[in-house]
Write a protein that holds these residues in place. Structure first.
Motif, PDB file in Angstrom:
ATOM      1  N   ALA A  51       6.126 -15.668   0.279  1.00  0.00           N
ATOM      2  CA  ALA A  51       5.559 -16.775   1.051  1.00  0.00           C
ATOM      3  C   ALA A  51       6.336 -18.068   0.799  1.00  0.00           C
ATOM      4  O   ALA A  51       6.558 -18.866   1.716  1.00  0.00           O
ATOM      5  N   MET A  52       6.768 -18.266  -0.451  1.00  0.00           N
ATOM      6  CA  MET A  52       7.527 -19.468  -0.793  1.00  0.00           C
ATOM      7  C   MET A  52       8.876 -19.497  -0.068  1.00  0.00           C
ATOM      8  O   MET A  52       9.270 -20.527   0.491  1.00  0.00           O
ATOM      9  N   VAL A  53       9.565 -18.380  -0.090  1.00  0.00           N
ATOM     10  CA  VAL A  53      10.876 -18.315   0.565  1.00  0.00           C
ATOM     11  C   VAL A  53      10.737 -18.492   2.068  1.00  0.00           C
ATOM     12  O   VAL A  53      11.523 -19.211   2.700  1.00  0.00           O
ATOM     13  N   SER A  54       9.712 -17.860   2.635  1.00  0.00           N
ATOM     14  CA  SER A  54       9.485 -17.993   4.075  1.00  0.00           C
ATOM     15  C   SER A  54       9.173 -19.448   4.443  1.00  0.00           C
ATOM     16  O   SER A  54       9.714 -19.982   5.417  1.00  0.00           O
ATOM     17  N   HIS A  55       8.304 -20.084   3.655  1.00  0.00           N
ATOM     18  CA  HIS A  55       7.945 -21.487   3.900  1.00  0.00           C
ATOM     19  C   HIS A  55       9.171 -22.387   3.794  1.00  0.00           C
ATOM     20  O   HIS A  55       9.410 -23.252   4.652  1.00  0.00           O
ATOM     21  N   CYS A  56       9.973 -22.175   2.753  1.00  0.00           N
ATOM     22  CA  CYS A  56      11.163 -22.999   2.542  1.00  0.00           C
ATOM     23  C   CYS A  56      12.163 -22.798   3.675  1.00  0.00           C
ATOM     24  O   CYS A  56      12.768 -23.765   4.163  1.00  0.00           O
ATOM     25  N   SER A  57      12.342 -21.575   4.104  1.00  0.00           N
ATOM     26  CA  SER A  57      13.285 -21.290   5.194  1.00  0.00           C
ATOM     27  C   SER A  57      12.869 -21.994   6.475  1.00  0.00           C
ATOM     28  O   SER A  57      13.709 -22.526   7.213  1.00  0.00           O
ATOM     29  N   GLU A  58      11.559 -22.027   6.741  1.00  0.00           N
ATOM     30  CA  GLU A  58      11.058 -22.726   7.926  1.00  0.00           C
ATOM     31  C   GLU A  58      11.325 -24.227   7.825  1.00  0.00           C
ATOM     32  O   GLU A  58      11.735 -24.870   8.799  1.00  0.00           O
ATOM     33  N   LEU A  59      11.086 -24.800   6.631  1.00  0.00           N
ATOM     34  CA  LEU A  59      11.346 -26.228   6.447  1.00  0.00           C
ATOM     35  C   LEU A  59      12.833 -26.540   6.602  1.00  0.00           C
ATOM     36  O   LEU A  59      13.205 -27.543   7.216  1.00  0.00           O
ATOM     37  N   MET A  60      13.667 -25.679   6.049  1.00  0.00           N
ATOM     38  CA  MET A  60      15.114 -25.903   6.153  1.00  0.00           C
ATOM     39  C   MET A  60      15.580 -25.889   7.601  1.00  0.00           C
ATOM     40  O   MET A  60      16.425 -26.701   7.997  1.00  0.00           O
ATOM     41  N   GLU A  61      15.024 -24.993   8.379  1.00  0.00           N
ATOM     42  CA  GLU A  61      15.389 -24.911   9.791  1.00  0.00           C
ATOM     43  C   GLU A  61      14.887 -26.126  10.547  1.00  0.00           C
ATOM     44  O   GLU A  61      15.615 -26.748  11.337  1.00  0.00           O
ATOM     45  N   GLN A  62      13.638 -26.505  10.298  1.00  0.00           N
ATOM     46  CA  GLN A  62      13.020 -27.608  11.040  1.00  0.00           C
ATOM     47  C   GLN A  62      13.625 -28.958  10.675  1.00  0.00           C
ATOM     48  O   GLN A  62      13.780 -29.831  11.532  1.00  0.00           O
ATOM     49  N   TYR A  63      13.985 -29.121   9.385  1.00  0.00           N
ATOM     50  CA  TYR A  63      14.469 -30.422   8.915  1.00  0.00           C
ATOM     51  C   TYR A  63      15.980 -30.421   8.655  1.00  0.00           C
ATOM     52  O   TYR A  63      16.494 -31.355   8.053  1.00  0.00           O
ATOM     53  N   ASP A  64      16.664 -29.377   9.115  1.00  0.00           N
ATOM     54  CA  ASP A  64      18.123 -29.315   9.059  1.00  0.00           C
ATOM     55  C   ASP A  64      18.653 -29.496   7.636  1.00  0.00           C
ATOM     56  O   ASP A  64      19.554 -30.300   7.374  1.00  0.00           O
ATOM     57  N   VAL A  65      18.073 -28.748   6.697  1.00  0.00           N
ATOM     58  CA  VAL A  65      18.540 -28.760   5.311  1.00  0.00           C
ATOM     59  C   VAL A  65      19.674 -27.745   5.185  1.00  0.00           C
ATOM     60  O   VAL A  65      19.519 -26.587   5.572  1.00  0.00           O
ATOM     61  N   ARG A  66      20.817 -28.204   4.642  1.00  0.00           N
ATOM     62  CA  ARG A  66      21.988 -27.344   4.530  1.00  0.00           C
ATOM     63  C   ARG A  66      22.474 -27.277   3.083  1.00  0.00           C
ATOM     64  O   ARG A  66      22.433 -28.298   2.391  1.00  0.00           O
ATOM     65  N   PRO A  67      22.980 -26.113   2.637  1.00  0.00           N
ATOM     66  CA  PRO A  67      22.976 -24.821   3.326  1.00  0.00           C
ATOM     67  C   PRO A  67      21.571 -24.226   3.347  1.00  0.00           C
ATOM     68  O   PRO A  67      20.729 -24.596   2.526  1.00  0.00           O
ATOM     69  N   ARG A  68      21.327 -23.332   4.269  1.00  0.00           N
ATOM     70  CA  ARG A  68      19.997 -22.757   4.429  1.00  0.00           C
ATOM     71  C   ARG A  68      19.821 -21.552   3.503  1.00  0.00           C
ATOM     72  O   ARG A  68      19.632 -20.421   3.937  1.00  0.00           O
ATOM     73  N   HIS A  69      19.869 -21.825   2.206  1.00  0.00           N
ATOM     74  CA  HIS A  69      19.699 -20.784   1.192  1.00  0.00           C
ATOM     75  C   HIS A  69      18.482 -21.148   0.342  1.00  0.00           C
ATOM     76  O   HIS A  69      18.579 -21.986  -0.568  1.00  0.00           O
ATOM     77  N   ALA A  70      17.353 -20.528   0.614  1.00  0.00           N
ATOM     78  CA  ALA A  70      16.112 -20.865  -0.082  1.00  0.00           C
ATOM     79  C   ALA A  70      16.157 -20.521  -1.560  1.00  0.00           C
ATOM     80  O   ALA A  70      15.372 -21.069  -2.350  1.00  0.00           O
ATOM     81  N   ALA A  71      17.055 -19.620  -1.972  1.00  0.00           N
ATOM     82  CA  ALA A  71      17.155 -19.219  -3.374  1.00  0.00           C
ATOM     83  C   ALA A  71      18.193 -20.023  -4.151  1.00  0.00           C
ATOM     84  O   ALA A  71      18.363 -19.829  -5.353  1.00  0.00           O
ATOM     85  N   LEU A  72      18.878 -20.955  -3.490  1.00  0.00           N
ATOM     86  CA  LEU A  72      19.895 -21.773  -4.153  1.00  0.00           C
ATOM     87  C   LEU A  72      19.224 -22.809  -5.039  1.00  0.00           C
ATOM     88  O   LEU A  72      18.200 -23.400  -4.670  1.00  0.00           O
ATOM     89  N   ASP A  73      19.774 -23.056  -6.230  1.00  0.00           N
ATOM     90  CA  ASP A  73      19.220 -24.080  -7.110  1.00  0.00           C
ATOM     91  C   ASP A  73      19.247 -25.438  -6.421  1.00  0.00           C
ATOM     92  O   ASP A  73      20.216 -25.788  -5.738  1.00  0.00           O
ATOM     93  N   SER A  74      18.208 -26.230  -6.635  1.00  0.00           N
ATOM     94  CA  SER A  74      18.102 -27.540  -5.991  1.00  0.00           C
ATOM     95  C   SER A  74      19.275 -28.448  -6.330  1.00  0.00           C
ATOM     96  O   SER A  74      19.705 -29.262  -5.511  1.00  0.00           O
ATOM     97  N   ARG A  75      19.815 -28.322  -7.538  1.00  0.00           N
ATOM     98  CA  ARG A  75      20.919 -29.191  -7.960  1.00  0.00           C
ATOM     99  C   ARG A  75      22.195 -28.931  -7.169  1.00  0.00           C
ATOM    100  O   ARG A  75      23.127 -29.754  -7.188  1.00  0.00           O
ATOM    101  N   ASN A  76      22.278 -27.785  -6.502  1.00  0.00           N
ATOM    102  CA  ASN A  76      23.492 -27.433  -5.779  1.00  0.00           C
ATOM    103  C   ASN A  76      23.512 -27.942  -4.341  1.00  0.00           C
ATOM    104  O   ASN A  76      24.483 -27.704  -3.621  1.00  0.00           O
ATOM    105  N   PHE A  77      22.449 -28.647  -3.930  1.00  0.00           N
ATOM    106  CA  PHE A  77      22.433 -29.287  -2.617  1.00  0.00           C
ATOM    107  C   PHE A  77      22.950 -30.721  -2.767  1.00  0.00           C
ATOM    108  O   PHE A  77      22.796 -31.343  -3.823  1.00  0.00           O
ATOM    109  N   SER A  78      23.545 -31.245  -1.721  1.00  0.00           N
ATOM    110  CA  SER A  78      23.944 -32.648  -1.737  1.00  0.00           C
ATOM    111  C   SER A  78      22.707 -33.529  -1.780  1.00  0.00           C
ATOM    112  O   SER A  78      21.590 -33.089  -1.482  1.00  0.00           O
ATOM    113  N   GLY A  79      22.905 -34.800  -2.154  1.00  0.00           N
ATOM    114  CA  GLY A  79      21.769 -35.713  -2.274  1.00  0.00           C
ATOM    115  C   GLY A  79      20.974 -35.842  -0.995  1.00  0.00           C
ATOM    116  O   GLY A  79      19.742 -35.881  -1.010  1.00  0.00           O
TER     117      GLY A  79
END
Length: 533
Positions: free
Chosen positions: A394-422
Motif C-alpha cells: 500500500a505504501m509503494v502504491s501510494h507513493c507511486s501515485e504521488l510521484m506521478e501526480q506531483y512529477d517527482v523524479r525519478p519515479r522509484h518509490a524504493a529509492l532512498d530519500s537522500r538520493n533525490f534532488s532537493g
C-alpha cells in the motif's frame, strides 16, 4: 557594445585560454547518470551562470570541479593546463574556491578566526593571525568586502556572513569563485550589494561561476549562461542575446509561464488564530515577541523577512512543535496554550498540515525510502497498516501515485530519500501534506533550492489549495514568491510583526525596507521603525 568591440572580445578570448574548461565529464551514482559528457568553457574574468532543473546535474558538476566528487571520466583544465582534482585541497591549490549555499562558518569564532581556519600556516597562531589581518585589510580595500575582523560570525547578518565566506576563499588565493545559490537568504538590498561585489571581482580578473535557479539574477549579473537538462549541456547563450522566457523553456524542455493566473481571494471564516504569542529560547532570548494573526479559509497570508527574525519559531509554535511561553492558538475550536498543549500529531488530527522550512531535519529521514517519507506523520492510518506491520504494498502504491501526480523524479518509490534532488524531495513532502486535504497549511520556504519548473508546479498547487478553501500561511525569503502568491503580507523583524501590506499593493523596495526595519516616511526619507527596535 559595438560590432568591432564584440569581435575584439571574441578574438581576445580565443588568444587567452579559458579559466575553466571541462571536457566530456561523466558521473554516475548507481543507476543515476548525473553528468553525461558535459563540456563547457568559462572565460577568465567573466561571470558565468549555470542553470537547470533540480537533478539536472549542475551541483554535481561544480562538486566535481571543487573536488567533493571525482568524475568517472573526463578532463578538467585550469588556465589551459590539465589538472587532477581528487579533493578540495587540489581545487584550492589550482586557485578554485567555492561558497556553498549553506555557509561553512563557525558561529562562535570571529571573522578573522573563520578566515584563518584550515590555513593556520604553523603552530605560531599569533604570527599567522597578524599576517591574516593584513591580508584581510588588503582584500577589503581591493574588493570592497568590508567586515569587522573581530566580530563574532554568529552576531553578523547573513549578508555579512556571506562576505566572510567570499573573503575566506580569496584569502586562500582563489582566482575562480564558484557560488551555489548565493542569494537564498539575502534581502533585495543585500543581493544588490553582492552583485556589486561580484562585478568588482570580475573587473579585477576573478572568474565567477554562479549556480542559481533565479533567472532574474542570471539576466542581471552574468555575461554568459549554460543550461543543463538531464545531466547534459543543452544550450550556451550570451546573456545579452537571450531572455528569461527562452532560458526557462531551455531548462525544462517546454514553455513555462513565468506569471501566475491568480484570481482574487474570497476569504471565509478564520481557521487559525494566534493571540499574543511569545517564545523564548533556552538562553531566555525572545524570538517570537507578542505576535497575533489570523488565517482565513481561502486565503494565502505571506510572511516576509530575513531568516532569523522569528519566522521559523512562529511556524513551529503554530505546528505544535514548540510550546509558547505565553499567548494562545485557536484551531478547529481548540484552545492551545501553555496549560493546554498539543503535539504535531494532534495538530494534524485537527486539520493542520505543515511543510517545514528545513526539509532534511523535520520533513524527511534521509535513510528512509521514498515510500516511507511519503507517509511520514500519517503512518498510523489504517490504510498503511496490516496488524503490527506496515503494509509495504500500500505504501509503494501510494507513493507511486504521488510521484506521478506531483512529477517527482525519478519515479522509484524504493529509492532512498537522500538520493533525490532537493526539489524532488520538496515535491514529495508537499504532496504528502496536500493529499490529506488540510483546513490549514503551513508552508516554510516552499521553493528553497527548487528549479523554475518545480516552482511553477508548487505555486500552482498552493493556489489550487487556496481556491479549494484551505487557509495557507506562507513563510518565504523570496520576495517575488511572497508577492506572487500572498493575498496579505506580514513582515517580521526581531520576532515581531512590524507591518502588513495587501498583496496587490506590495512592491519589492517597500517590503525590503520593512524587512530591514526601515521604510519610507511621508517625504520619501528612510526612517527606522523605533517601535519595533
Amino acid at each position: 557594445m559595438s560590432g568591432a568591440a564584440v569581435q575584439a572580445t571574441i578574438q581576445g578570448e580565443h588568444q587567452a585560454p579559458p579559466a575553466i574548461e571541462l571536457r566530456d565529464i561523466h558521473k554516475s551514482f548507481g543507476l543515476v547518470h548525473a553528468n553525461r559528457g558535459v563540456s563547457l568553457s568559462v572565460p577568465a574574468g567573466s561571470i558565468t551562470g549555470i542553470i537547470g532543473e533540480n537533478g539536472a546535474g549542475k551541483s554535481t558538476l561544480m562538486s566535481i570541479l571543487y573536488g567533493l566528487y571525482e568524475a568517472d571520466s573526463g578532463e578538467i583544465r585550469v588556465d589551459g593546463k590539465r589538472v587532477a582534482i581528487h579533493a578540495p585541497r587540489d581545487a584550492i591549490a589550482a586557485g578554485i574556491g567555492m561558497v556553498h549555499q549553506h555557509f561553512m562558518l563557525v558561529d562562535s569564532f570571529t571573522v578573522l578566526e573563520n578566515i584563518l581556519l584550515g590555513s593556520e600556516g604553523g603552530p605560531l597562531l599569533r604570527r599567522s593571525m597578524a599576517g591574516a589581518r593584513r591580508e584581510l585589510e588588503r582584500l577589503e580595500r581591493e574588493y570592497g568586502l568590508r567586515v569587522n575582523p573581530d566580530a563574532l560570525v554568529g552576531d553578523l547578518p547573513v549578508g555579512e556572513q556571506q562576505r566572510v565566506e567570499i573573503l575566506k576563499v580569496l584569502y586562500r588565493g582563489a582566482r575562480i569563485l564558484v557560488l551555489d545559490e548565493p542569494t537564498g537568504v539575502l534581502t533585495p538590498q543585500e543581493t544588490d550589494q553582492l552583485f556589486r561585489i561580484l562585478s568588482a571581482l570580475s573587473e579585477r580578473g576573478v572568474t565567477v561561476i554562479l549556480i542559481t535557479h533565479k533567472l532574474r539574477e542570471i539576466m542581471a549579473i552574468t555575461d554568459n549562461v549554460y543550461v543543463m537538462r538531464q545531466g547534459q549541456i543543452v544550450a550556451h547563450r550570451q546573456t545579452a542575446a537571450t531572455g528569461r522566457e527562452e532560458l526557462a523553456e531551455l531548462m525544462v524542455g517546454r514553455k513555462i509561464r513565468l506569471g501566475l493566473d491568480k484570481s482574487s481571494c474570497q476569504p471565509g471564516d478564520a481557521v487559525l488564530q494566534a493571540e499574543h504569542l511569545f517564545f523564548r529560547d533556552a538562553r531566555g532570548v525572545t524570538l517570537v515577541d507578542d505576535v497575533s494573526l489570523a488565517i482565513h479559509a481561502g486565503e494565502i497570508v505571506g510572511i516576509a523577512g530575513v531568516s532569523g527574525n522569528g519566522q521559523s519559531e512562529l511556524l513551529e509554535l503554530l505546528a505544535g512543535m514548540r510550546l509558547p511561553a505565553s499567548g494562545s492558538i485557536r484551531l478547529a475550536g481548540r484552545q492551545i496554550d501553555r496549560d493546554h498543549p498539543v503535539d504535531p500529531a494532534e495538530m494534524r488530527r485537527l486539520g493542520l498540515a505543515h511543510v517545514p522550512e528545513d526539509r532534511h531535519r523535520y520533513g524527511m529521514v534521509a535513510q528512509f525510502e521514498a515510500n516511507e517519507t511519503a507517509i511520514l506523520g500519517y503512518h498510523r492510518e489504517a490504510r498503511f497498516n496490516q496488524g503490527v506491520l506496515l503494509n509495504r504494498k500500500a505504501m509503494v502504491s501510494h507513493c507511486s501515485e504521488l510521484m506521478e501526480q506531483y512529477d517527482v523524479r525519478p519515479r522509484h518509490a524504493a529509492l532512498d530519500s537522500r538520493n533525490f534532488s532537493g526539489g524532488n524531495q520538496q515535491k514529495l513532502i508537499l504532496a504528502r501534506e496536500i493529499e490529506c486535504s488540510p483546513k490549514v497549511l503551513l508552508v516554510g520556504q516552499p521553493t528553497r533550492g527548487v528549479d523554475i519548473g518545480a516552482i511553477e508546479f508548487i505555486h500552482r498547487e498552493l493556489l489550487r489549495m487556496r481556491d479549494a478553501g484551505c487557509g495557507i500561511l506562507l513563510v518565504s525569503v523570496e520576495l517575488d514568491e511572497v508577492m506572487a502568491l500572498a493575498d496579505r503580507i506580514l513582515v517580521m523583524f526581531g520576532g515581531r510583526i512590524v507591518g502588513e501590506v495587501a498583496g496587490t499593493e506590495a512592491d519589492e523596495r517597500r517590503l525590503g525596507l520593512m524587512m530591514a526595519n526601515a521604510w519610507p516616511t511621508a517625504n520619501g526619507d528612510v526612517a527606522m521603525n523605533r517601535a519595533a527596535s
